[in-house]
Design an enzyme around this catalytic site. Structure first.
Site, PDB file in Angstrom:
ATOM      1  N   ILE A   1      24.907  -0.119   0.090  1.00 41.06           N
ATOM      2  CA  ILE A   1      26.030   0.524  -0.600  1.00 41.06           C
ATOM      3  C   ILE A   1      27.207   0.783   0.323  1.00 41.06           C
ATOM      4  O   ILE A   1      28.256   1.219  -0.116  1.00 41.06           O
ATOM      5  CB  ILE A   1      25.607   1.858  -1.258  1.00 41.06           C
ATOM      6  CG1 ILE A   1      24.897   2.758  -0.234  1.00 41.06           C
ATOM      7  CG2 ILE A   1      24.769   1.641  -2.491  1.00 41.06           C
ATOM      8  CD1 ILE A   1      24.702   4.182  -0.721  1.00 41.06           C
ATOM      9  N   GLY A   2      27.037   0.533   1.576  1.00 41.73           N
ATOM     10  CA  GLY A   2      28.166   0.777   2.468  1.00 41.73           C
ATOM     11  C   GLY A   2      27.820   0.357   3.882  1.00 41.73           C
ATOM     12  O   GLY A   2      26.688  -0.029   4.171  1.00 41.73           O
ATOM     13  N   ALA A   3      28.833   0.413   4.709  1.00 45.47           N
ATOM     14  CA  ALA A   3      28.610   0.059   6.108  1.00 45.47           C
ATOM     15  C   ALA A   3      29.044   1.227   6.957  1.00 45.47           C
ATOM     16  O   ALA A   3      30.182   1.667   6.881  1.00 45.47           O
ATOM     17  CB  ALA A   3      29.415  -1.180   6.459  1.00 45.47           C
ATOM     18  N   GLY A   4      28.116   1.774   7.712  1.00 41.11           N
ATOM     19  CA  GLY A   4      28.459   2.878   8.599  1.00 41.11           C
ATOM     20  C   GLY A   4      28.755   2.326   9.975  1.00 41.11           C
ATOM     21  O   GLY A   4      28.711   1.111  10.191  1.00 41.11           O
TER      22      GLY A   4
ATOM     23  N   VAL B   1      24.311   1.036   5.130  1.00 41.40           N
ATOM     24  CA  VAL B   1      23.852   2.211   4.373  1.00 41.40           C
ATOM     25  C   VAL B   1      23.261   1.678   3.070  1.00 41.40           C
ATOM     26  O   VAL B   1      23.880   0.850   2.404  1.00 41.40           O
ATOM     27  CB  VAL B   1      25.016   3.177   4.076  1.00 41.40           C
ATOM     28  CG1 VAL B   1      24.509   4.415   3.353  1.00 41.40           C
ATOM     29  CG2 VAL B   1      25.735   3.572   5.358  1.00 41.40           C
TER      30      VAL B   1
ATOM     31  N   ASP C   1      37.199  15.668  11.086  1.00 39.64           N
ATOM     32  CA  ASP C   1      37.556  14.433  10.367  1.00 39.64           C
ATOM     33  C   ASP C   1      37.443  14.658   8.870  1.00 39.64           C
ATOM     34  O   ASP C   1      36.926  13.828   8.149  1.00 39.64           O
ATOM     35  CB  ASP C   1      36.645  13.285  10.830  1.00 39.64           C
ATOM     36  CG  ASP C   1      37.206  11.917  10.454  1.00 39.64           C
ATOM     37  OD1 ASP C   1      38.380  11.850  10.044  1.00 39.64           O
ATOM     38  OD2 ASP C   1      36.469  10.923  10.561  1.00 39.64           O
TER      39      ASP C   1
HETATM   40  P1  AMP Z   1      29.261   6.708   6.587  1.00 38.84           P
HETATM   41  O1  AMP Z   1      28.662   5.984   7.724  1.00 38.84           O
HETATM   42  O2  AMP Z   1      28.695   8.078   6.396  1.00 38.84           O
HETATM   43  O3  AMP Z   1      30.758   6.712   6.612  1.00 38.84           O
HETATM   44  O4  AMP Z   1      28.820   5.893   5.269  1.00 38.84           O
HETATM   45  C1  AMP Z   1      29.385   4.658   4.918  1.00 38.84           C
HETATM   46  C2  AMP Z   1      29.493   4.529   3.411  1.00 38.84           C
HETATM   47  O5  AMP Z   1      28.198   4.550   2.831  1.00 38.84           O
HETATM   48  C3  AMP Z   1      30.258   5.667   2.734  1.00 38.84           C
HETATM   49  O6  AMP Z   1      31.644   5.422   2.695  1.00 38.84           O
HETATM   50  C4  AMP Z   1      29.662   5.676   1.325  1.00 38.84           C
HETATM   51  O7  AMP Z   1      30.280   4.698   0.531  1.00 38.84           O
HETATM   52  C5  AMP Z   1      28.231   5.256   1.587  1.00 38.84           C
HETATM   53  N1  AMP Z   1      27.374   6.442   1.671  1.00 38.84           N
HETATM   54  C6  AMP Z   1      27.037   7.133   2.794  1.00 38.84           C
HETATM   55  N2  AMP Z   1      26.230   8.160   2.488  1.00 38.84           N
HETATM   56  C7  AMP Z   1      26.036   8.126   1.164  1.00 38.84           C
HETATM   57  C8  AMP Z   1      25.301   8.938   0.242  1.00 38.84           C
HETATM   58  N3  AMP Z   1      24.614   9.992   0.656  1.00 38.84           N
HETATM   59  N4  AMP Z   1      25.327   8.609  -1.054  1.00 38.84           N
HETATM   60  C9  AMP Z   1      26.049   7.546  -1.474  1.00 38.84           C
HETATM   61  N5  AMP Z   1      26.768   6.766  -0.667  1.00 38.84           N
HETATM   62  C10 AMP Z   1      26.768   7.039   0.640  1.00 38.84           C
END
Ligand code: AMP
Length: 992
Positions: free
Chosen positions: A635-638, A643, A754
């Site tokens: 769902i995403g890239a940290g 992620v 942030d």
């Molecule tokens: P982050 O590394 O925390 O910036 O996470 C990267 C992306 O993953 C975020 O912009 C969200 O789109 C997604 N994401 C992170 N944590 C969650 C969560 N607890 N629930 C849903 N999406 C998440």
């Protein structure tokens, strides 16, 4: 007339290019050569002998001793000449459809005749006629096609003789043969030579491919493609091809041939490699000598096999040397680092003999022995960074049990180790393992089980507590005792913290008849609190009562007395809650800040204060077994890896949807610690509006952080996707949640640094939660981060001026960022300061400009934003105030009805409010283009809005009415009009 005096032998087979004489590669195949015939030619003339008016005539000549024939005609004085001279039948080669006709001839100048005849000509014509067989003397003019009119370059006068050479091409020949014919129409011509030939590209070998002789050109073909074949012992992936030009030259070879493995190129051939040399692949390379530790084979070798006892790894090039096995690592030692954590550091030196390799790695084997029973340590212990594939010569081993013997074996491996075993399983080889037996003697930090008062007076309390387990400790235990008055005025709280070496203490100088709260906790050997704490309440006696019992004797020594008290730390923290205080606590000055009660003494603990960050993770986060986690979808890239959305199913607990942050492979230990630091921080929080940590996976190769799942993802994107869909009331509700989360963080003295809508997550009930807690992420992860001169990274648009200027990050700077988040929310995810550069933003802020109110933003909400953006940070509201205010607004929705106006005195100039040179826009379309809204040009024209003056009169309603429906576009246009109005009036700037 004799034309032939002075003819010199002519060279035709050379051309001069750029002054260099070169021989053409081309080969010419001659079909007819008048001169070379050397005898009667037997060409046909027409009309046949007509007495005086005879046409072409043959004359035999001798030049330099050899005889040759020429044809000439010279009926310049006669009218209507039509004299034909036809060659014999010229047989064609089947592939030669294009032939060259080279003529040498002399033409007399008409003016050189005494009486210039009007009929005199200086040209003649070349004709051709195809046939499948020789037609003998049958001659029909009608069957001939004209090829060219032949005109001399130089004509021959009375006294000089000029020989011309002309070449013409006859193309598209298809029948078995052809005739040429020369038509004279009244010129004085001598035909000295006719040569008919075609060109070929000669047989050749190019790039180890041989190509046959090929006739140049063809029907409508300037280039003729020819396929070739590789020479012996050469191969090619593609069929080798080349082109033969009309001029008979080879050009553009395609698909090279290369000598096969075991062969090398020698002058257009492939020759076998000599003995002791090899060539592994088909290439243009030469054979190479066999490398070190290999056997030298006879000729034609593809590889040189390894000598006995030497090996090649599959990743080694076959051309590389063979290598032996590494010997055992040397000097294996174990040092105890943190006894209390059951931790050892194993280190060793690289093997003496690496077998000639650099890819040495180490693996650790562990056996644990209780008495004489030994077994593999299995997964019971933890290796840092790992127990296999180590490139460093040390490893940290933790979670060892006390009082057990451990045997560690360190084995050196190289890229050839496994192949050596496969190749010769029983062959003797050098030992590659070193072993060491060690044991650990330590005890878990003891837990405090009970605490009691053993004596009390009106001014003192003597306390003691029990410790579990009771077994003998390797070192004396130390305890941390914290106490304060129970009913202390919350505005002034005094904590006293004592570090003690005994499980008892007497505290003097207490207030009479007063209840005190005591908390005691054992300290680990590294000084950090370990084990569980216990908290009790005891009261001093009321005035007049001296003592409770006699055990006071035991505690004869008061606090401050000799051995019992190791260190005394008294922390006096006066928490001023004077509302308008100008001083404000930053994270650095709030470490000992009190919360409302003694328990929990909740202050955020920076995981970096732990010597070993792994301990911090264990302390603040629950370890989850990876088998309880199912990853479903990315769902995403940290910063550290992908992620996922997934499911957490812990036995005996309900299944929950979770977000799983992963650590990408190939991480360094520092990255792993930074990654897990987010969990160490998040794990300390527990609030409805802070993202909840479910747990971590740290004991397996793939570290993970598992948090609650937020269905609607990041807030900025969510709002952008639902632009204009929520009323202000709902947006303010979201802000209230975020403010509540931030209040909780600031109460714990955590400064986020942030805070931005992109770092707020939204769940399916539109609850907003603060996320993104890594330690390094503000500096490294956030794409909005901009490098500062000191090397850090700051998200300029969201950051308070003092934090940008001198890194004063405090809860007050978080409040500034919260103001920006308010703006982002009310503007449905619009980018703060639009496309202004960071530099422009900083300049504008410095000049006291602020973001204008978003469209339809309640005035009260905008006023709060402006408060958050006060330059003097001590004047900004605190998160507690913000929560209260938003709460009030939500309770009286009428307070949201008044919409904020655009205030040019304080609002930042809007983007594109004038042409790029600062001059006003000349037309509506120019203006629309500048704000990238050209698609509405027609809407404006149709509505009769054709001048900028009319544009300036437009209200939001008018913009909607002309057909701008998308909220984002509506806003952009409306903002721009506001900005234009601002420019048209000259107002002074007031500082906010
Ligand atoms: P982050 O590394 O925390 O910036 O996470 C990267 C992306 O993953 C975020 O912009 C969200 O789109 C997604 N994401 C992170 N944590 C969650 C969560 N607890 N629930 C849903 N999406 C998440």
């Amino acid at each position: 007339m004799d034309f032939l005096a002075g003819i010199r032998p002519l060279l035709f087979s050379y051309v001069l290019i750029n002054g260099i004489l070169i021989t053409l590669q081309t080969k010419e195949e001659v079909l007819l050569d008048m001169k070379a015939t050397g005898g009667e030619l037997g060409w046909l003339t027409w009309p046949v002998d007509q007495g005086e008016k005879s046409g072409w005539e043959v004359t035999q000549r001798t030049l330099n001793g050899s005889q040759f024939y020429t044809y000439s005609v010279c009926n310049v004085g006669e009218r209507e000449q039509d004299n034909w001279l036809r060659t014999t039948f010229i047989q064609r080669r089947p592939s030669a459809s294009r032939v060259f006709v080279e003529l040498q001839f002399i033409v007399r100048d008409c003016n050189s005749f005494d009486a210039t005849s009007l009929t005199c000509k200086e040209t003649f014509n070349l004709f051709t006629s195809e046939a499948d067989a020789d037609v003998g003397t049958t001659f029909r003019k009608g069957q001939f096609k004209k090829v060219a009119t032949i005109a001399p370059d130089e004509i021959t006068g009375k006294n000089d003789l000029r020989i011309n050479t002309e070449t013409r091409v006859v193309e598209n020949l298809s029948r078995k043969g052809f005739y040429l014919a020369f038509q004279d129409i009244g010129a004085c011509v001598a035909l000295l030579s006719t040569r008919v030939y075609y060109k070929t590209c000669p047989a050749t070998v190019k790039s180890l491919a041989s190509f046959p002789e090929t006739v140049a050109g063809g029907e409508n073909q300037a280039l003729r493609e020819v396929s070739g074949a590789c020479v012996d012992n050469a191969i090619s992936e593609e069929l080798p091809r080349i082109y033969c030009t009309v001029d008979g030259e080879w050009v553009v070879p395609v698909g090279q041939c290369q000598c096969k493995p075991g062969y090398e190129e020698v002058k257009d051939t492939c020759q076998a490699c000599q003995a002791g040399f090899f060539k592994a692949e088909a290439s243009n390379d030469k054979c190479e000598p066999c490398p070190a530790n290999t056997q030298k084979l006879d000729s034609r070798a593809l590889v040189c096999p390894c000598m006995d006892g030497f090996y090649r790894a599959p990743t080694d090039p076959p051309s590389g040397p063979c290598s032996g096995l590494p010997s055992a690592p040397r000097d294996l030692t174990a040092t105890t680092t943190q006894l209390s954590a059951g931790k050892l550091l194993l280190s060793w030196n690289p093997p003496e003999d690496t077998g000639g390799r650099t890819d040495i790695t180490y693996s650790i084997e562990c056996q644990r022995c209780e008495g004489i029973v030994c077994q593999s340590c299995g997964e019971k212990i933890r290796y840092e960074p790992a127990n296999t594939g180590l490139t460093d010569t040390k490893v940290s081993v933790s979670e060892l049990d006390a009082h057990l013997n451990y045997t560690f074996s360190v084995e050196a491996h190289s890229g050839v180790s496994v192949f050596a075993v496969e190749a010769a399983p029983r062959a003797p080889r050098p030992p590659s393992t070193s072993a060491l037996t060690t044991s650990l003697h330590y005890t878990d930090p003891p837990k405090i089980t009970t605490m009691r008062v053993v004596d009390r007076t009106s001014t003192s309390l003597a306390l003691s507590w029990d410790v579990s387990p009771r077994r003998i400790q390797p070192r004396p235990i130390r305890y941390e005792l914290t106490y304060r008055k129970k009913d202390d005025n919350l505005d002034v709280t005094t904590y006293t913290v004592l570090i003690l070496e005994k499980n008892s203490v007497q505290i003097n100088e207490l207030a009479q008849g007063t209840a005190y709260l005591f908390r005691v906790q054992a300290l680990t050997s590294d000084g950090s609190p370990g084990g569980s704490s216990i908290e009790e309440q005891f009261e001093t006696l009321p005035e007049g009562r001296l003592t409770q019992n006699n055990t006071a004797v035991i505690f004869g020594a008061a606090v401050g007395g000799a051995a019992m008290l190791f260190i005394v730390v008294v922390v006096l923290f006066l928490r001023r809650r004077k509302r308008n205080s100008h001083s404000r606590q930053g994270p650095e000055d709030t470490y000992f800040s009190s919360s409302e009660q003694l328990k929990p003494l909740k202050t955020y603990v920076d995981p970096h204060t732990y010597e070993d960050p792994n301990i911090a993770v264990l302390k603040f986060a629950t370890e989850i077994h990876p088998s309880h986690i199912t990853k479903q979808k990315v769902i995403g890239a940290g910063e550290f890896g992908e992620v996922y959305r997934g499911i957490l199913k812990v036995p005996a607990r309900k299944e929950v949807a979770v977000a799983i942050k992963t650590l990408k492979p190939g991480y360094t230990e520092k990255q792993r610690q930074d990654f897990l630091s987010e969990a160490s921080i998040m794990g300390q929080f527990s609030h409805q509006n802070i993202i909840r940590l479910e747990g971590v996976v740290t004991k397996f190769k793939h570290a993970m952080i598992v948090t609650e799942y937020m269905e609607n993802g990041a807030l900025d994107r969510y709002l952008r996707d639902h632009d204009g869909e929520f009323p202000s009331f709902q947006l303010v509700g979201m802000l209230h949640g975020i403010a509540a989360g931030m209040k909780y963080l600031s109460d714990m003295s955590y400064v986020h640094r942030d805070l931005a809508a992109r770092n707020i997550l939204v769940n399916n009930t539109l609850e907003c939660k603060v996320s993104d807690f890594g330690l390094s992420r503000v500096l490294e992860d956030d794409p909005e981060g901009t490098y500062t001169t000191s090397g850090g990274k700051i998200p300029i648009r969201w950051t308070a001026p003092e934090a940008i200027a001198y890194r004063k990050f405090t809860s007050a700077s978080d409040v500034w960022s919260f103001g920006i988040v308010m703006w982002e929310v009310m503007a449905f995810g619009e980018r703060p300061y639009w496309d202004m550069s960071n530099h422009e933003v900083m300049k504008a802020i410095n000049e006291a400009f602020r973001l204008p109110a978003p469209m339809d933003c309640p005035s009260t909400v905008y006023q709060l934003m402006l408060q958050c953006w006060l330059q003097d940070r001590s004047k900004r509201p605190r998160f507690g105030d913000i929560v209260n205010l938003l709460d009030k607004l939500l309770r009286s929705p009428d307070s949201l009805k008044t919409i904020a106006d655009f205030d040019p005195r304080v609002s930042i100039r809007l983007p594109s409010t004038s042409g790029s040179d600062g001059s006003p826009f000349r037309s509506v379309s120019e203006w629309l283009e500048s704000i990238k809204m050209s698609q509405y040009s027609e809407n404006f024209t149709c509505a009769g809005v054709v001048t900028m003056d009319q544009v300036l009169q437009m209200k939001n309603e008018d913009i909607k009415n002309i057909g701008v429906r998308l909220p984002g576009h509506l806003k952009r246009i409306a903002y721009s009009i506001l900005g234009l109005k601002d420019q048209t009036s000259t107002l002074s700037v007031f500082a906010v």
